[in-house]
Design an enzyme around this catalytic site. Structure first.
Site, mmCIF file in Angstrom:
data_model
loop_
_atom_site.group_PDB
_atom_site.id
_atom_site.type_symbol
_atom_site.label_atom_id
_atom_site.label_comp_id
_atom_site.label_asym_id
_atom_site.label_seq_id
_atom_site.Cartn_x
_atom_site.Cartn_y
_atom_site.Cartn_z
ATOM 1 N N LYS A 40 -26.443 -12.968 0.951
ATOM 2 C CA LYS A 40 -25.281 -13.140 0.188
ATOM 3 C C LYS A 40 -25.477 -12.996 -1.279
ATOM 4 C CE LYS A 40 -22.668 -15.323 3.992
ATOM 5 N NZ LYS A 40 -22.220 -16.759 4.437
ATOM 6 N N GLY A 94 -16.522 -15.095 2.774
ATOM 7 C CA GLY A 94 -15.629 -15.021 3.705
ATOM 8 C C GLY A 94 -14.195 -14.681 2.748
ATOM 9 N N VAL A 144 -19.234 -11.739 1.513
ATOM 10 C CA VAL A 144 -19.824 -12.811 0.799
ATOM 11 C C VAL A 144 -18.542 -13.594 0.585
ATOM 12 C CG1 VAL A 144 -20.806 -13.704 -1.318
ATOM 13 C CG2 VAL A 144 -21.321 -11.355 -0.544
ATOM 14 N N GLU A 157 -24.975 -22.026 14.521
ATOM 15 C CA GLU A 157 -25.488 -21.392 15.795
ATOM 16 C C GLU A 157 -26.299 -22.021 16.633
ATOM 17 O OE1 GLU A 157 -24.537 -18.303 16.260
ATOM 18 O OE2 GLU A 157 -23.257 -17.924 14.416
ATOM 19 N N GLU A 217 -15.627 -6.918 0.897
ATOM 20 C CA GLU A 217 -15.170 -8.081 0.165
ATOM 21 C C GLU A 217 -15.478 -9.283 1.179
ATOM 22 O OE1 GLU A 217 -13.610 -8.707 -2.869
ATOM 23 O OE2 GLU A 217 -14.609 -10.686 -2.105
ATOM 24 N N ALA A 234 0.767 -1.173 0.097
ATOM 25 C CA ALA A 234 -0.011 0.139 -0.143
ATOM 26 C C ALA A 234 0.831 1.235 0.017
ATOM 27 C CB ALA A 234 -0.782 0.084 1.207
HETATM 28 N N1 LIG Z 1 -17.205 -15.275 11.718
HETATM 29 C C1 LIG Z 1 -16.989 -15.444 10.584
HETATM 30 O O1 LIG Z 1 -16.313 -16.381 10.127
HETATM 31 C C2 LIG Z 1 -17.537 -14.387 9.495
HETATM 32 C C3 LIG Z 1 -17.347 -14.610 8.159
HETATM 33 C C4 LIG Z 1 -17.798 -13.453 7.140
HETATM 34 C C5 LIG Z 1 -18.351 -12.444 7.671
HETATM 35 N N2 LIG Z 1 -18.464 -12.468 9.029
HETATM 36 C C6 LIG Z 1 -19.362 -11.035 9.474
HETATM 37 O O2 LIG Z 1 -18.328 -10.436 10.321
HETATM 38 C C7 LIG Z 1 -19.068 -9.655 11.415
HETATM 39 C C8 LIG Z 1 -18.579 -10.066 12.595
HETATM 40 O O3 LIG Z 1 -18.379 -11.349 12.990
HETATM 41 P P1 LIG Z 1 -17.873 -12.029 14.172
HETATM 42 O O4 LIG Z 1 -17.939 -13.610 13.709
HETATM 43 O O5 LIG Z 1 -16.414 -11.634 14.270
HETATM 44 O O6 LIG Z 1 -18.830 -11.568 15.283
HETATM 45 P P2 LIG Z 1 -18.563 -11.858 16.697
HETATM 46 O O7 LIG Z 1 -17.226 -12.806 17.114
HETATM 47 O O8 LIG Z 1 -19.682 -12.026 17.568
HETATM 48 O O9 LIG Z 1 -18.072 -10.403 17.220
HETATM 49 C C9 LIG Z 1 -18.698 -9.301 17.472
HETATM 50 C C10 LIG Z 1 -18.000 -8.113 18.073
HETATM 51 O O10 LIG Z 1 -18.783 -6.899 18.044
HETATM 52 C C11 LIG Z 1 -18.842 -6.437 19.375
HETATM 53 N N3 LIG Z 1 -19.924 -5.664 19.643
HETATM 54 C C12 LIG Z 1 -21.340 -6.100 19.682
HETATM 55 N N4 LIG Z 1 -22.347 -5.211 20.051
HETATM 56 C C13 LIG Z 1 -21.554 -4.045 19.962
HETATM 57 C C14 LIG Z 1 -21.792 -2.701 20.147
HETATM 58 N N5 LIG Z 1 -23.114 -2.476 20.598
HETATM 59 N N6 LIG Z 1 -20.789 -1.717 20.222
HETATM 60 C C15 LIG Z 1 -19.461 -2.112 19.833
HETATM 61 N N7 LIG Z 1 -19.052 -3.259 19.809
HETATM 62 C C16 LIG Z 1 -20.312 -4.356 19.636
HETATM 63 C C17 LIG Z 1 -18.605 -7.354 20.379
HETATM 64 O O11 LIG Z 1 -18.069 -7.004 21.441
HETATM 65 P P3 LIG Z 1 -17.937 -7.941 22.597
HETATM 66 O O12 LIG Z 1 -16.625 -8.745 22.214
HETATM 67 O O13 LIG Z 1 -17.331 -6.844 23.636
HETATM 68 O O14 LIG Z 1 -18.997 -8.528 23.061
HETATM 69 C C18 LIG Z 1 -18.075 -8.477 19.601
HETATM 70 O O15 LIG Z 1 -16.516 -7.996 19.743
HETATM 71 C C19 LIG Z 1 -20.429 -9.841 11.037
HETATM 72 O O16 LIG Z 1 -21.077 -9.102 10.200
HETATM 73 C C20 LIG Z 1 -20.497 -11.355 10.556
HETATM 74 O O17 LIG Z 1 -21.671 -11.707 9.636
HETATM 75 C C21 LIG Z 1 -18.306 -13.195 9.972
#
Ligand SMILES: NC(=O)c1ccc[n+]([C@@H]2O[C@H](COP(=O)([O-])OP(=O)(O)OC[C@H]3O[C@@H](n4cnc5c(N)ncnc54)[C@H](OP(=O)(O)O)[C@@H]3O)[C@@H](O)[C@H]2O)c1
Length: 435
Positions: free
Chosen positions: A206, A135, A133, A191, A130, A34
């Site tokens: 997606k 991952g 959809v 879940e 990116e 970058a």
């Molecule tokens: N996991 C995957 O493999 C994957 C793949 C593709 C896309 N995604 C997308 O990526 C995003 C995150 O997924 P993830 O799996 O990383 O979720 P996650 O593990 O549940 O983490 C969510 C985070 O958001 C924080 N949070 C929740 N409410 C909040 C608020 N009001 N203010 C500030 N922070 C807040 C939580 O804080 P605390 O930790 O303090 O509770 C946590 O750190 C989602 O949109 C998901 O669809 C995930």
């Protein structure tokens, strides 16, 4: 070297912490690619606590919306999730003040993608997604940039690793749906409430994003017809195998004479097709463009590191100063999405029936098909289980040549009314290679 790019990361869960580790691990690579360093300057989560990642002296915000207003960040990275609430409010706030946004949030894009794309353009603030959809699979960039010279006829994909894991495990180990679902939950792939995945809704979000990128339509999750995998049985998987197919939950967006269909449903895919060979938690997307022909991208559709890889690619693009409309074309030029009723879908069908064991029953079913010009490609009578035999029915599997969904459903409704079929017929759409 240009000035350091300061990141504000909202959400330090699975993806957020992986991203921060990646920023440290690949620091030199970011600078080389970058031309500037990308550093964590601020972060927001519900709780201020250790994250198993080096947060350095980054500033903590208990409000992601407040972080979006901070003068100390150059990019807002949204990794909280959820269609509305703080994720949406903070992204709107960031774009509204001209701050580039990177997000992995498919639910938010499916619900508010058009509005966010408009905000992004009005305030000249890139909106990149990116990771939303597939991952780690670079499918957004592929559709938005790499295939910009093509007219896309069709995008189809395995977009939910949980469903693909369940169907693969059912097929390879001959285990029923409930057992495989429970296992997926134990392994952390599904879940506690799996409805969103197995009901096809996650795939639909997606698909709506891919359809907008591929066909230049306004993102419209309501235009997607959705069926989940709950009704798939081992009998279906065994019959599919015998006929040379695998059953996959596909999201398909396809140009048809009636408009662009957007549909999510269990699908019979020929074993020779790349999508059929995508097993376990992997995702895959096949794209059919007029110039390039058909290409397929396969890879990890979820997981911290794979998803962080996609988020990092967007951050590097922003560090390079790349500016593109969110969905590849100006928001004002995106056309309203077609809403093609599933009844108009044309294709082949797999049908599994519990046929009443009496003379003439099969003839009556064939007559109902014939009245609607439905021709059969294959008929297989299966051995009746003890329960089926006791109930006086024989399992029969049919495969039709191309017909419309309205015709096949009407024929089956009549066969049920005629009293020659018991139970609800199982109907699975067949996706032909190159069709
Ligand atoms: N996991 C995957 O493999 C994957 C793949 C593709 C896309 N995604 C997308 O990526 C995003 C995150 O997924 P993830 O799996 O990383 O979720 P996650 O593990 O549940 O983490 C969510 C985070 O958001 C924080 N949070 C929740 N409410 C909040 C608020 N009001 N203010 C500030 N922070 C807040 C939580 O804080 P605390 O930790 O303090 O509770 C946590 O750190 C989602 O949109 C998901 O669809 C995930």
């Amino acid at each position: 070297m240009t000035k350091t790019l300061r990141l504000g990361v909202a959400g330090l869960g699975v993806v957020g912490t992986s991203l921060i580790r990646l920023l440290h691990r690949r620091r030199a690579g970011f600078i080389a690619r970058a031309g500037r360093a990308c550093v964590l300057s601020a972060y927001s989560a519900r709780h201020k606590r250790g994250r198993g990642a080096d947060l350095g002296d980054a500033q903590f915000f208990d409000s992601a919306v407040a972080m979006a207003a901070s003068a100390d960040i150059d990019v807002f990275v949204e990794l909280i999730g959820g269609a509305d609430g703080v994720a949406y409010e903070s992204v709107k706030a960031a774009l509204g003040r001209g701050l580039p946004v990177v997000t992995a949030n498919k639910a938010m894009l499916a619900a508010h993608g058009l509005k966010l794309a408009e905000l992004s353009e009005t305030h000249d603030a890139p909106l990149f997604f990116e990771a939303a959809v597939g991952g780690g699979i670079p499918v957004v960039k592929t559709l938005r940039e790499s295939l910009a010279g093509n007219e896309i006829a069709r995008v189809s994909g395995i977009l939910n690793g949980t469903c693909n894991y369940i169907l693969s495990r059912m097929e390879t180990d001959n285990l029923p749906f409930d057992v495989c679902l429970a296992e997926a939950q134990r392994l952390g792939y599904a879940e506690a409430d799996p409805t969103f995945d197995i009901g096809g809704f996650d795939t639909a979000h997606k698909l709506a994003i891919l359809a907008s990128l591929a066909f230049g339509s306004r993102i419209d999750a309501g235009a997607v017809s959705i069926e989940g995998i709950e009704s798939i049985t081992l009998a279906d998987l065994a019959a599919a195998d015998e006929l040379g197919f695998r059953i996959k939950l596909l999201g398909v967006a396809e140009r048809t004479p009636h408009g662009v269909e957007q549909r999510v449903h269990p699908t019979m895919v020929a074993k020779s097709a790349p999508l059929a060979q995508t097993m376990g938690v992997l995702n895959a997307v096949s794209i059919d463009g007029d110039a390039v022909g058909e290409l397929t991208l396969v890879g990890p559709g979820a997981g911290g590191d794979a998803t962080a890889s996609a988020v990092a690619a967007d951050i590097v693009d922003i560090a390079r100063g790349i500016r593109l409309p969110a969905f590849g074309r100006p928001a004002a030029s995106l056309a309203e999405a077609d809403r093609v009723p599933m009844q108009r879908h044309e294709g082949g069908y797999y049908v599994r029936l519990a046929v009443v064991d009496k003379p003439g029953a099969m003839g009556a079913i064939a007559a109902r098909m014939g009245e609607r010009m439905i021709s059969l490609e294959a008929i297989m009578q299966k051995r009746a289980s003890k329960e089926a035999a006791a109930a006086g029915v024989v399992p029969v599997v049919l495969m039709t040549h191309g017909t419309t969904e309205a015709s096949i459903r009407d024929a089956l409704d009549h066969a049920v009314q005629d009293g020659v079929v018991r139970e609800k017929p199982q109907l699975i759409r067949i996706e032909r290679e190159g069709s």
